[in-house]
Every structure is written in structure tokens, then in C-alpha cells.
Scaffold this motif. Structure first.
Motif, PDB file in Angstrom:
ATOM      1  N   CYS A  45       0.930  -0.929  -0.587  1.00  0.00           N
ATOM      2  CA  CYS A  45      -0.157   0.024  -0.132  1.00  0.00           C
ATOM      3  C   CYS A  45       1.088   1.670  -0.205  1.00  0.00           C
ATOM      4  O   CYS A  45       2.225   1.564   0.753  1.00  0.00           O
ATOM      5  N   TYR A  46       0.214   2.537  -0.403  1.00  0.00           N
ATOM      6  CA  TYR A  46       1.613   3.242  -0.537  1.00  0.00           C
ATOM      7  C   TYR A  46       1.687   3.945   0.912  1.00  0.00           C
ATOM      8  O   TYR A  46       0.441   3.762   1.208  1.00  0.00           O
ATOM      9  N   ARG A  51      -4.020  -0.082   4.577  1.00  0.00           N
ATOM     10  CA  ARG A  51      -5.454   0.449   3.238  1.00  0.00           C
ATOM     11  C   ARG A  51      -6.132  -1.051   3.372  1.00  0.00           C
ATOM     12  O   ARG A  51      -7.835  -1.479   3.682  1.00  0.00           O
ATOM     13  N   ASN A  84      -0.651  -3.969   4.929  1.00  0.00           N
ATOM     14  CA  ASN A  84      -0.088  -2.871   4.148  1.00  0.00           C
ATOM     15  C   ASN A  84       0.875  -3.522   2.858  1.00  0.00           C
ATOM     16  O   ASN A  84       0.924  -2.643   2.561  1.00  0.00           O
ATOM     17  N   HIS A 106      -6.628  -4.017  -9.062  1.00  0.00           N
ATOM     18  CA  HIS A 106      -6.319  -2.391  -7.565  1.00  0.00           C
ATOM     19  C   HIS A 106      -7.188  -1.452  -7.682  1.00  0.00           C
ATOM     20  O   HIS A 106      -7.048  -0.813  -6.742  1.00  0.00           O
ATOM     21  N   ALA A 110      -8.989   0.507  -5.288  1.00  0.00           N
ATOM     22  CA  ALA A 110      -8.649   1.389  -4.578  1.00  0.00           C
ATOM     23  C   ALA A 110     -10.612   2.489  -4.615  1.00  0.00           C
ATOM     24  O   ALA A 110      -9.884   3.250  -3.663  1.00  0.00           O
ATOM     25  N   TRP A 113     -12.475   1.367  -1.853  1.00  0.00           N
ATOM     26  CA  TRP A 113     -11.775   1.658  -0.256  1.00  0.00           C
ATOM     27  C   TRP A 113     -11.911   3.162  -0.136  1.00  0.00           C
ATOM     28  O   TRP A 113     -12.538   3.774   1.301  1.00  0.00           O
ATOM     29  N   ASN A 114     -11.286   4.458  -1.442  1.00  0.00           N
ATOM     30  CA  ASN A 114     -11.705   5.671  -0.946  1.00  0.00           C
ATOM     31  C   ASN A 114     -13.064   5.883  -0.127  1.00  0.00           C
ATOM     32  O   ASN A 114     -13.259   6.952  -0.101  1.00  0.00           O
ATOM     33  N   LYS A 122      -3.965   7.761  -3.760  1.00  0.00           N
ATOM     34  CA  LYS A 122      -3.157   6.598  -3.977  1.00  0.00           C
ATOM     35  C   LYS A 122      -3.066   6.075  -2.992  1.00  0.00           C
ATOM     36  O   LYS A 122      -3.304   6.356  -1.544  1.00  0.00           O
ATOM     37  N   VAL A 123      -3.411   4.314  -3.416  1.00  0.00           N
ATOM     38  CA  VAL A 123      -3.858   3.210  -2.709  1.00  0.00           C
ATOM     39  C   VAL A 123      -2.674   1.723  -2.516  1.00  0.00           C
ATOM     40  O   VAL A 123      -2.139   1.646  -1.747  1.00  0.00           O
ATOM     41  N   TRP A 124      -2.067   2.528  -4.023  1.00  0.00           N
ATOM     42  CA  TRP A 124      -1.469   0.657  -3.899  1.00  0.00           C
ATOM     43  C   TRP A 124       0.117   1.815  -4.498  1.00  0.00           C
ATOM     44  O   TRP A 124      -0.071   2.858  -5.508  1.00  0.00           O
TER      45      TRP A 124
END
Length: 197
Positions: A45-46, A51, A84, A106, A110, A113-114, A122-124
Motif C-alpha cells: 500500500c502507498y 489500507r 499494508n 487495484h 482503491a 476503499w476511498n 493513491k492506495v497502491w
């Protein structure tokens, strides 16, 4: 990636030039060995933010991975999904399809989940890969994947983490097999010395 942010502008330029000389992309993880039978794939995860922070999300990710990759003839031989990051031991990897499939999975997660967290961003991070070089490397990698939740302090026993292939190996090979391969192929400092197997 995190060390890069601490570099001076001159150091960043020198690092990028060195990567380009080696034929690597300027900032993404390189994928130098593309003809191996087996790979360890790692995705984070970023900024290592947790996340994938619920069992439901981890199971959803696992379901998506199996669903999408099985259709491509890719085998997922071992896995662990942590809050993570995650690790997959894969066979029959086609790198062009791998990148597209990760973007598809992804991107979908993303967005979801956002929306769930009423946030954006950014998630990934990009995935990284390690070609498996030998039988010892293979089984040490398998043990590393199963030990990962303990290594990162999430649990005390590898058997206590739900989103791990250790349960599949326990059911199909038994505890004695797992113990034998754990002793024969110990993890030790694997992860710091990825390829010194």
C-alpha cells in the motif's frame, strides 16, 4: 521509494541516471528476470498505510487475485495478505498481463476503499518481483510468506492469520510437512538478503 525522498536533487539525478544505464525504469521497480518458472510478487500500500485493514478487505483482495489470475493460467502457489502489503508465490507469470491485472484489481479496490473512507488518493505502489532461483529459494520463500504476519508483529503463530496459504498447506500436506520444510529451509534473514539462497 522512501529513501529517494531524502536525497538531494543531485543525488536523485545521479540515481535515476544509474538506473537508466542498467536498463531499469527511472522510478518503478525493475523486472529484470522474465523467464523464470516461479516468482515472488510483492505489492505494498502507498506509504505502507494499512489500507487492507479488515478481514473483509483482505478476503476481497484475495478473491479478486484468484478470480483474475486463474483465468490467465497463472497459479498462485502461496499467499499472505497483510494490512499494508501482500506476497504471492506465482507460477506461469506473463508480465504484460500481470501489470494489467494488478491495475484492474487495484483500481477497483482503491476506488471502493476511498469511497468507503470518504477520502481520495493513491492506495497502491507498483509491484516488485523476485525470480525464484532454486528449490531452496522456493521453499525458503514459501516459509517467508507464511512467517510474514509474525515477522511484522500482527500475530504470534503463523496459524493465527486467516488470509494465508498456510491453512491450505496444513490441510493438504499436514503439520509434519510444514515443520519439516520450516527446519530444512529456514527464513533467517530472508527479505534482507533476498537472493542469497
Amino acid at each position: 521509494m522512501y529513501e529517494y525522498r531524502k536525497l538531494s536533487q543531485e543525488e536523485k539525478i545521479a540515481l535515476v541516471q544509474e538506473r537508466l544505464k542498467k536498463g531499469f525504469p527511472p522510478h518503478s521497480p525493475p523486472h529484470p528476470i522474465k523467464n523464470s518458472e516461479f516468482y515472488l510478487i510483492t505489492t505494498t500500500c502507498y506509504e505502507h498505510k494499512p489500507r487492507i485493514n479488515t478481514e473483509q478487505r483482505r478476503q476481497q483482495l484475495l478473491n479478486e487475485l484468484f478470480d483474475k489470475f486463474i483465468n490467465q493460467g497463472v497459479e498462485i502457489l502461496a499467499w499472505v495478505i497483510l494490512p499494508n502489503h501482500y506476497h504471492l508465490l506465482m507460477k506461469n507469470v506473463e508480465f504484460k498481463l500481470l501489470s494489467k491485472t494488478f491495475r484492474l484489481i487495484h483500481g477497483l479496490l482503491a476506488r471502493q476503499w476511498n469511497l468507503e473512507e470518504n477520502t481520495s488518493g493513491k492506495v497502491w505502489c507498483s509491484y516488485s518481483d523476485r525470480a525464484i532461483r532454486s528449490e531452496r529459494h522456493y521453499y525458503t520463500t514459501l516459509n517467508y510468506i507464511h512467517y510474514n504476519p509474525v515477522k511484522h508483529g500482527w500475530i504470534e503463530s503463523t496459524y493465527d492469520w486467516a488470509e494465508s496459504s498456510i491453512h491450505w498447506y496444513l490441510e493438504n500436506h499436514g503439520r509434519d510437512w510444514l515443520r519439516e520444510y520450516w527446519v530444512k529451509y529456514p527464513v533467517k534473514t530472508y527479505g534482507k538478503t533476498w537472493d542469497d539462497i
